[in-house]
Design a protein around this motif. Structure first.
Motif, short mmCIF file in Angstrom:
data_model
loop_
_atom_site.label_atom_id
_atom_site.label_comp_id
_atom_site.label_asym_id
_atom_site.label_seq_id
_atom_site.Cartn_x
_atom_site.Cartn_y
_atom_site.Cartn_z
N UNK A 22 20.44 -31.89 15.87
CA UNK A 22 20.25 -31.59 14.45
C UNK A 22 19.58 -30.25 14.20
N UNK A 23 18.68 -29.85 15.08
CA UNK A 23 17.96 -28.63 14.82
C UNK A 23 18.84 -27.40 14.91
N UNK A 24 18.36 -26.29 14.32
CA UNK A 24 19.10 -25.04 14.43
C UNK A 24 19.01 -24.51 15.85
N UNK A 25 17.86 -24.76 16.46
CA UNK A 25 17.67 -24.34 17.84
C UNK A 25 17.26 -25.55 18.65
N UNK A 26 17.49 -25.49 19.95
CA UNK A 26 17.04 -26.61 20.78
C UNK A 26 15.53 -26.73 20.72
N UNK A 27 14.99 -27.93 20.92
CA UNK A 27 13.55 -28.12 20.86
C UNK A 27 12.84 -27.25 21.89
#
Lengths: 543, 344
Positions: free
Chosen positions: A246-251
């Motif tokens: 879901x995030x724009x970037x990986x955690x």
């Protein structure tokens, strides 16, 4: 006066007049038995049934038989822990049939060829499904085939549930997931994303739904309180894996990641951390490696990728750049007990993978619905709750939490919802007796070792989210399908027809199997003894 | 890109080629017995005992010969079980021209039929002679040897059930050592048939330098049919020796007929081989070796070897195992078959 020659009183004739069937004390009877793979499958697949068609190269038919029980073969061929293969009788002969690899081949072929399934003739009934995970999708698919109009309400921004938010893409590529979900929506199933149902009875009334199937999954991470200094970062596995989607970037994980837990999710998140660039990924588990609930092959793959396992340890505190752990020892009952012996392991991020719970707040408000002490929802044999027309399945009801179990729940719920909508009871057909290994005549099966799936090399695995295992090509998939022993189910090898000393077996032609000619069968039992798959019983003759 | 998958030619069917048929086999490589149009040379209603190995062996051999001869086949039959259970006058089970004369002269009569066909210019009509081990190895042996020596154009098939079963299980020259028969009873000083007697007719046939000699068993149909086909492709004297277990005489369960024939081969006591003009051309390697006990134990004729108090049992079993081991050495039966080499 007869016209016979001297001393002859009888006419010359064929021995066909001599009905030797009267000698019989036991009679061969053809039957179908339940193969161990079928028996084991949580989705209720007729595995032997679809392998039968794959053997002859009729992949379309094989896929159709498979799709009668499971709408997600390409996903299942990758994500399922294939307990069918542990049960496979061939394992006692050489190695089990690689069922999952053939299933995946059929699933991938169907996607490539664009094979579709038609919805059933409309019944005019409407069903609301809550959750677009494996269970909800499976229920929607089966309900659509039965002709009901289905709407799925999904709280999240994407379809797939735990297939997307729990299983990393190196195991289930997202294009495969999207393709199989797309086939279900092409049947007319409507999916509403970002739609959280707050009041189920109200939603059912508002949309004039005749029934509802809730499969909201278990997305709440279980947590423990571990004292942490400010610098220590503590995350949970579910959020990390969700963040991947879901995030724009990986955690953002640290350089040294410590995962606390011993289940498949712990393994998944450790392997994910490695792929995200962590130099070290260490799993800390309080029991022994043998007691880890994670599947063996996943543990092996993680070790290959450099994940470190640290068992018989509990984490007691998160310090700056390190975790304080206490060593455990097994007591005489085999339970881990603290020893008071501490050590420190390097780590800047702690990820908790201690299991998941169901968010029951919505369902608790529905009148008549009961929640178990472990946070699961109480359902009957038919998956129905105390509220009329509300059924539940998947991770939110008591069961093993796997994709395949969830898919099985969806099918089962669909059958019961259909019966509910028609005001009928589900008729469960009596199960065939087991096709055990001892009944097979294994002499007839020639040696054929299991095919090997290609595996991505280690460097690529640790630096990308490319799928780890490749599929089989057609030739190899067919070879693998042909390793099936067809336990307990006639596959027309002609053995009974050939080995009967009395020609008392009638061959009915391709696909029609055989019949016993009772007039001449003497009941010797050779057909039953020499049937490779154990599909013939000798039944005592009534005297 | 992932590495390319391992490539295997689709060769193995579920059952290889060990079952009678297989829906996946191309029709050309299926057995005669798997065909609905097999001639069923011995039709239903014959009076063989339950589970008769000879009824099976005879149908296998004659059906295969019928196909190989385009149904232009004459069968000559020695006296014995096969003759008795198929033709209690006035009934017959034979669906092929069939002659019976005497116990001892099947080979001579068949040689005569072959000569008659040659004189009439009917070379397409083939001749098959058949008999049990009594009619072949004992009573008909002189006629058989003559037929070999003259190289008459006959395929002689011996169905070996290792005794005179039709007349009450008396010893023949094919009865194995220690077997209990009506004439070799088991008593304290008489442990069944003695060691060191009997005839190995396939080897004797080879000594005649005839075009073709082979052994076969009812447990390996593909092998048996291939041998009949090979024999039928040749002219001159040919001999096929088929092991056909007899539930009555062996004291075995009727459903164990094929299993016992298989175990006889797999323990090494009944080696499968082919020979042309006196030289071995092929042998069939053992697939899953078993000790001779496994073959002997289900048979009541050997029950005395497994009684704990039998004084001679240990030595007898060791000698039988030595016979099997000698066969294994002689015919190199433990080498890996070509099939297994490919999968190893």
């Amino acid at each position: 006066m007869s016209n016979h020659p001297f001393a002859i009183t009888l006419d010359v004739g064929s021995s066909l007049d001599n009905l030797t069937g009267s000698w019989r004390t036991a009679k061969p009877v053809y039957g179908d038995r339940l193969p161990p793979c079928n028996k084991q499958c949580p989705a209720g697949e007729n595995i032997q049934g679809w392998l039968y068609h794959a053997e002859s190269g009729d992949y379309r038919k094989a896929w159709e038989v498979l799709m009668q029980d499971n709408p997600l073969p390409a996903i299942m061929g990758r994500a399922c822990y294939h307990t069918c293969e542990s049960a496979c009788n061939r394992g006692q002969l050489d190695q089990p049939v690689s069922i999952h690899a053939v299933e995946r081949f059929l699933g991938d072929l169907a996607i490539r060829e664009g094979w579709q399934v038609k919805a059933g003739a409309p019944t005019g009934k409407r069903v609301l499904v809550i959750g677009a995970g494996p269970s909800g999708l499976s229920a929607a698919y089966h309900l659509a085939r039965l002709g009901h109009a289905v709407t799925i309400a999904e709280a999240g921004p994407k379809v797939g549930g735990m297939m997307r938010f729990g299983i990393p893409s190196y195991r289930v590529p997202r294009d495969v997931l999207d393709a199989e979900v797309g086939r279900i929506t092409a049947m007319g199933v409507e999916i509403l994303l970002n739609t959280r149902i707050a009041d189920i009875p109200q939603a059912m009334a508002d949309g004039s739904y005749d029934a509802c199937f809730a499969a909201i999954g278990a997305h709440l991470a279980r947590r423990v309180d571990i004292p942490a200094v400010a610098a220590g970062r503590v995350l949970d596995a579910v959020s990390v894996l969700r963040g991947m989607e879901c995030g724009d970037e990986p955690p953002q994980l640290g350089r040294r990641v410590v995962v606390y837990g011993g289940g498949n999710t712990a393994i998944d998140v450790a392997r994910t951390a490695k792929r995200l660039g962590a130099e070290e990924a260490t799993i800390v588990y309080r029991r022994t490696r043998e007691m880890m609930p994670a599947h063996d092959f996943e543990v092996e793959e993680a070790l290959e990728e450099g994940v470190v396992l640290n068992w018989l340890r509990t984490i007691t505190a998160v310090e700056d750049g390190a975790m304080l752990v206490e060593k455990m020892a097994l007591d005489e009952k085999g339970w881990p007990q603290p020893t008071g012996d501490y050590e420190s392991i390097a780590g800047d991020t702690l990820i908790l993978a201690l299991g998941q719970e169901v968010d029951t707040t919505v369902i608790e408000r529905v009148p008549g619905v009961e929640v178990n002490r472990d946070g699961t929802v109480k359902v009957g044999e038919n998956l129905q709750t105390g509220y009329p027309g509300l059924f539940c399945g998947g991770d939110m009801v008591p069961s093993d939490r796997t994709v395949t179990v969830a898919v099985g729940h969806g099918k089962k719920a669909a059958r019961h919802i259909d019966a509910y909508l028609r005001g009928m009871e589900v008729e469960t057909p009596t199960k065939h007796p087991d096709a055990v290994f001892e009944r097979l005549n294994s002499w007839y099966y020639t040696d054929a070792p299991q095919s090997v799936q290609p595996t991505l090399d280690l460097l690529r695995r640790s630096t990308s989210f490319d799928e780890v295992h490749g599929g089989l090509d057609e030739e190899t998939a067919q070879f693998e399908a042909r390793r099936c022993l067809s336990c307990g189910n006639c596959f027309e090898c002609d053995n009974c027809f050939g080995v009967c000393p009395d020609n008392a077996i009638i061959k009915l032609g391709p696909g029609q199997r055989f019949q016993i000619n009772d007039d001449f069968c003497k009941g010797c039992g050779i057909c039953a003894a020499e049937c490779p798959c154990g599909a013939i019983d000798m039944v005592p003759e009534e005297v | 890109m992932p590495q390319t998958g391992p490539s295997q030619t689709v060769k193995f069917y579920q059952t290889g080629t060990l079952t009678v048929g297989n829906r996946l086999l191309d029709p050309a490589s299926r057995t005669v017995q798997s065909s609905e149009s097999r001639s069923n040379a011995i039709t239903c209603g014959h009076r063989a005992c339950q589970g008769c190995g000879e009824a099976l062996g005879a149908r296998y051999a004659v059906d295969a010969a019928m196909r190989a001869a385009n149904s232009q086949l004459v069968c000559v039959n020695a006296t014995g079980c096969l003759e008795v259970f198929t033709t209690p006058y006035p009934e017959t089970s034979w669906q092929v021209p069939w002659l019976h004369s005497l116990f001892g002269n099947a080979a001579a009569v068949a040689a005569g039929v072959a000569a008659a066909m040659r004189v009439k210019g009917r070379q397409e009509v083939r001749v098959l002679a058949q008999g049990g081990d009594g009619g072949t190895t004992d009573i008909g042996f002189g006629c058989l040897s003559g037929m070999f020596e003259r190289n008459d154009d006959v395929l002689y098939v011996c169905y070996d059930n290792q005794a005179y079963m039709n007349t009450g299980v008396q010893r023949s020259s094919a009865t194995p050592p220690t077997a209990r028969t009506a004439t070799t009873p088991v008593a304290e000083d008489a442990p069944g048939n003695v060691f060191g007697t009997g005839k190995n007719v396939p080897l004797i046939a080879m000594a005649h330098n005839i075009p073709y000699v082979a052994t076969a068993s009812v447990a390996d149909l593909h092998d048996l049919e291939a041998k009949v086909n090979r024999a039928m492709s040749l002219r001159g004297a040919r001999y096929l020796h088929v092991l056909v277990p007899c539930p009555l005489g062996w004291g075995s369960a009727s459903h164990d007929t094929i299993r016992l024939a298989r175990l006889a081969v797999e323990c090494g006591l009944f080696p499968l081989f082919e020979a042309e003009h006196g030289e071995i051309t092929a042998t069939k390697p053992i697939r899953r070796r078993v000790p001779v006990e496994e073959y002997l134990r289900p048979q009541r004729r050997f029950a005395h070897l497994f009684r704990p108090d039998a004084p001679h049992a240990g030595e007898a079993l060791a000698r039988i195992q030595a016979m099997a081991d000698a066969n294994i050495r002689r015919f190199d039966l433990l080498r890996m078959s070509d099939d297994r080499k490919e999968t190893a």
